[in-house]
Structure formats: C-alpha cells, structure tokens
Scaffold this motif. Sequence first.
Motif, PDB file in Angstrom:
ATOM      1  N   GLY A  37       0.821  -1.201   0.000  1.00 39.30           N
ATOM      2  CA  GLY A  37       0.000   0.000   0.000  1.00 39.30           C
ATOM      3  C   GLY A  37       0.855   1.250   0.000  1.00 39.30           C
ATOM      4  O   GLY A  37       2.075   1.206  -0.181  1.00 39.30           O
ATOM      5  N   GLU A  38       0.215   2.376   0.221  1.00 35.83           N
ATOM      6  CA  GLU A  38       0.916   3.653   0.291  1.00 35.83           C
ATOM      7  C   GLU A  38       1.369   3.875   1.724  1.00 35.83           C
ATOM      8  O   GLU A  38       0.632   3.618   2.668  1.00 35.83           O
ATOM      9  N   ALA A  39       2.616   4.338   1.880  1.00 36.71           N
ATOM     10  CA  ALA A  39       3.187   4.526   3.218  1.00 36.71           C
ATOM     11  C   ALA A  39       3.994   5.818   3.259  1.00 36.71           C
ATOM     12  O   ALA A  39       4.424   6.330   2.217  1.00 36.71           O
ATOM     13  N   ASP A  40       4.198   6.335   4.461  1.00 37.37           N
ATOM     14  CA  ASP A  40       5.080   7.489   4.617  1.00 37.37           C
ATOM     15  C   ASP A  40       6.482   7.111   4.158  1.00 37.37           C
ATOM     16  O   ASP A  40       6.944   5.995   4.396  1.00 37.37           O
ATOM     17  N   ASP A  41       7.165   8.039   3.506  1.00 35.03           N
ATOM     18  CA  ASP A  41       8.530   7.779   3.062  1.00 35.03           C
ATOM     19  C   ASP A  41       9.421   7.606   4.292  1.00 35.03           C
ATOM     20  O   ASP A  41       9.474   8.484   5.146  1.00 35.03           O
ATOM     21  N   PRO A  42      10.137   6.465   4.411  1.00 34.70           N
ATOM     22  CA  PRO A  42      10.971   6.245   5.591  1.00 34.70           C
ATOM     23  C   PRO A  42      12.293   7.005   5.555  1.00 34.70           C
ATOM     24  O   PRO A  42      12.988   7.081   6.557  1.00 34.70           O
ATOM     25  N   PHE A  43      12.651   7.573   4.407  1.00 32.95           N
ATOM     26  CA  PHE A  43      13.925   8.275   4.285  1.00 32.95           C
ATOM     27  C   PHE A  43      13.854   9.595   5.045  1.00 32.95           C
ATOM     28  O   PHE A  43      12.834  10.258   5.075  1.00 32.95           O
ATOM     29  N   TRP A  44      14.953   9.973   5.672  1.00 36.99           N
ATOM     30  CA  TRP A  44      15.007  11.207   6.465  1.00 36.99           C
ATOM     31  C   TRP A  44      16.279  11.943   6.084  1.00 36.99           C
ATOM     32  O   TRP A  44      17.362  11.362   6.124  1.00 36.99           O
ATOM     33  N   ILE A  45      16.146  13.201   5.685  1.00 32.70           N
ATOM     34  CA  ILE A  45      17.335  13.996   5.367  1.00 32.70           C
ATOM     35  C   ILE A  45      17.092  15.444   5.755  1.00 32.70           C
ATOM     36  O   ILE A  45      16.010  15.983   5.559  1.00 32.70           O
ATOM     37  N   GLU A  46      18.107  16.052   6.330  1.00 33.46           N
ATOM     38  CA  GLU A  46      18.058  17.451   6.753  1.00 33.46           C
ATOM     39  C   GLU A  46      18.709  18.283   5.657  1.00 33.46           C
ATOM     40  O   GLU A  46      19.898  18.102   5.363  1.00 33.46           O
ATOM     41  N   PRO A  47      17.966  19.196   5.016  1.00 32.00           N
ATOM     42  CA  PRO A  47      18.502  19.944   3.873  1.00 32.00           C
ATOM     43  C   PRO A  47      19.778  20.733   4.168  1.00 32.00           C
ATOM     44  O   PRO A  47      20.688  20.760   3.343  1.00 32.00           O
ATOM     45  N   ALA A  49      16.259  20.788  13.290  1.00 34.53           N
ATOM     46  CA  ALA A  49      16.366  20.008  12.049  1.00 34.53           C
ATOM     47  C   ALA A  49      14.990  19.730  11.458  1.00 34.53           C
ATOM     48  O   ALA A  49      14.020  19.514  12.178  1.00 34.53           O
ATOM     49  N   LYS A  50      14.931  19.748  10.142  1.00 41.48           N
ATOM     50  CA  LYS A  50      13.697  19.477   9.415  1.00 41.48           C
ATOM     51  C   LYS A  50      13.943  18.325   8.451  1.00 41.48           C
ATOM     52  O   LYS A  50      15.018  18.200   7.882  1.00 41.48           O
ATOM     53  N   ASN A  51      12.925  17.513   8.242  1.00 41.71           N
ATOM     54  CA  ASN A  51      13.019  16.392   7.316  1.00 41.71           C
ATOM     55  C   ASN A  51      12.492  16.833   5.954  1.00 41.71           C
ATOM     56  O   ASN A  51      11.310  17.144   5.805  1.00 41.71           O
ATOM     57  N   ALA A  52      13.352  16.816   4.944  1.00 50.17           N
ATOM     58  CA  ALA A  52      12.942  17.221   3.599  1.00 50.17           C
ATOM     59  C   ALA A  52      11.897  16.275   3.001  1.00 50.17           C
ATOM     60  O   ALA A  52      11.192  16.651   2.078  1.00 50.17           O
ATOM     61  N   PHE A  53      11.792  15.052   3.527  1.00 54.47           N
ATOM     62  CA  PHE A  53      10.843  14.092   2.992  1.00 54.47           C
ATOM     63  C   PHE A  53       9.560  13.989   3.812  1.00 54.47           C
ATOM     64  O   PHE A  53       8.700  13.153   3.507  1.00 54.47           O
ATOM     65  N   ALA A  54       9.411  14.814   4.824  1.00 55.23           N
ATOM     66  CA  ALA A  54       8.198  14.790   5.646  1.00 55.23           C
ATOM     67  C   ALA A  54       6.978  15.077   4.769  1.00 55.23           C
ATOM     68  O   ALA A  54       6.999  15.977   3.928  1.00 55.23           O
ATOM     69  N   GLY A  55       5.939  14.291   4.946  1.00 57.20           N
ATOM     70  CA  GLY A  55       4.707  14.485   4.192  1.00 57.20           C
ATOM     71  C   GLY A  55       4.683  13.797   2.836  1.00 57.20           C
ATOM     72  O   GLY A  55       3.668  13.831   2.154  1.00 57.20           O
ATOM     73  N   HIS A  56       5.792  13.177   2.442  1.00 53.90           N
ATOM     74  CA  HIS A  56       5.833  12.464   1.167  1.00 53.90           C
ATOM     75  C   HIS A  56       5.557  10.986   1.390  1.00 53.90           C
ATOM     76  O   HIS A  56       5.789  10.445   2.466  1.00 53.90           O
ATOM     77  N   THR A  57       5.071  10.332   0.343  1.00 55.95           N
ATOM     78  CA  THR A  57       4.723   8.920   0.442  1.00 55.95           C
ATOM     79  C   THR A  57       5.422   8.106  -0.644  1.00 55.95           C
ATOM     80  O   THR A  57       5.933   8.656  -1.617  1.00 55.95           O
ATOM     81  N   VAL A  58       5.410   6.795  -0.449  1.00 57.28           N
ATOM     82  CA  VAL A  58       5.900   5.837  -1.430  1.00 57.28           C
ATOM     83  C   VAL A  58       4.885   4.702  -1.519  1.00 57.28           C
ATOM     84  O   VAL A  58       4.068   4.522  -0.622  1.00 57.28           O
TER      85      VAL A  58
END
Length: 160
Positions: free
Chosen positions: A76-86, A112-121
């Motif tokens: 199914g669709e899930a939150d992107d598990p990748f985390w990166i601080e710009p 710190a902020k996650n550039a991938f927050a709110g994105h899905t895969v």
Amino acid sequence: MSHHLDSPTARQDPRLDITDLFVFRKERGTVLVGDRSHSAAGEGSPRGLGATGTPTAEGRTGETAETAGGGRVWAGEADDPFWIEPDVLHAVGGAVQDGTTIDLTGWDPAAAKNAFAGHTVHSFVLELDDLLPAAGQDRRVGVWAPASLATTFPYVPPRP
C-alpha cells in the motif's frame, strides 16, 4: 539501499523509481521491504504487470494477509521512511565539491527538518521464513528489486 529519483529513467517515469530496499531479520523470519514511486515526482501509481507464478496470499491494498507458508504480506501507500536534513545535505555537498571539511557552524540539531516529511511511497512488506539456512556458509542472501513496465516484461535478473 535508498535512492530517490537518482536516474534519468526514474525522473522520466516515477513508476520505475525504486526508492528503498530493506532486508532484515525478525522473530518470525526475514522481512523484505521495497518502496517505489516517490510522491515528490508526482502521480506514478504502480500497476500489476501480469506476473506469472503461484499466488501464496490474497488480500486488499493496505491490509496484512497471511501467506500459505506462515509468512505475512502487506502492500500500500506509506510514509517515506527516508530522512534527510537539507542544511546538512548542502553542507556535505559543498564540502565534497570543494574538498573541505563539513562546516555545520550555526546549525542547530534541535531545529532540524526532514525534507521528505509528508511524502509517500508505494510499499510492499513481505515476511518470510528465515532465509539464513538457505544462504550457505557465507550467510549471504542476494536481493534485488527490479522495476519494469509491460513493454519490458518479463524481467530477467542479472547473473551473480
């Protein structure tokens, strides 16, 4: 392994973007997780390609199904598990480009902020019996995650 839109093909067609592949052991066996079609690239919903074989489980998207061999599967669709601080990414990229050390002066980890927050895969999770007994003496298990379109099906894996 984790990549996001890292090839020209993946940028042209997000359905071919394999963003993550994880393999790890759990109490019941070995777990494989594959993510693809990152939402940052826009709509790229994966579809079945008429794969052949014997089904081991049936279910609905977003629900866990038990396999005939005692495993479990979820897709199914899930939150992107990748985390990166710009800011850290830019500092590392600049240091690599300039051949200098990474300068994080003024960077506050608490902010710190996650550039991938709110994105899905689009994701699949497959829990199997333990793979190590079949791995041989070196205890290695080879795993790859192909992505193909109906025009390139069937996929032929590379030889080891």
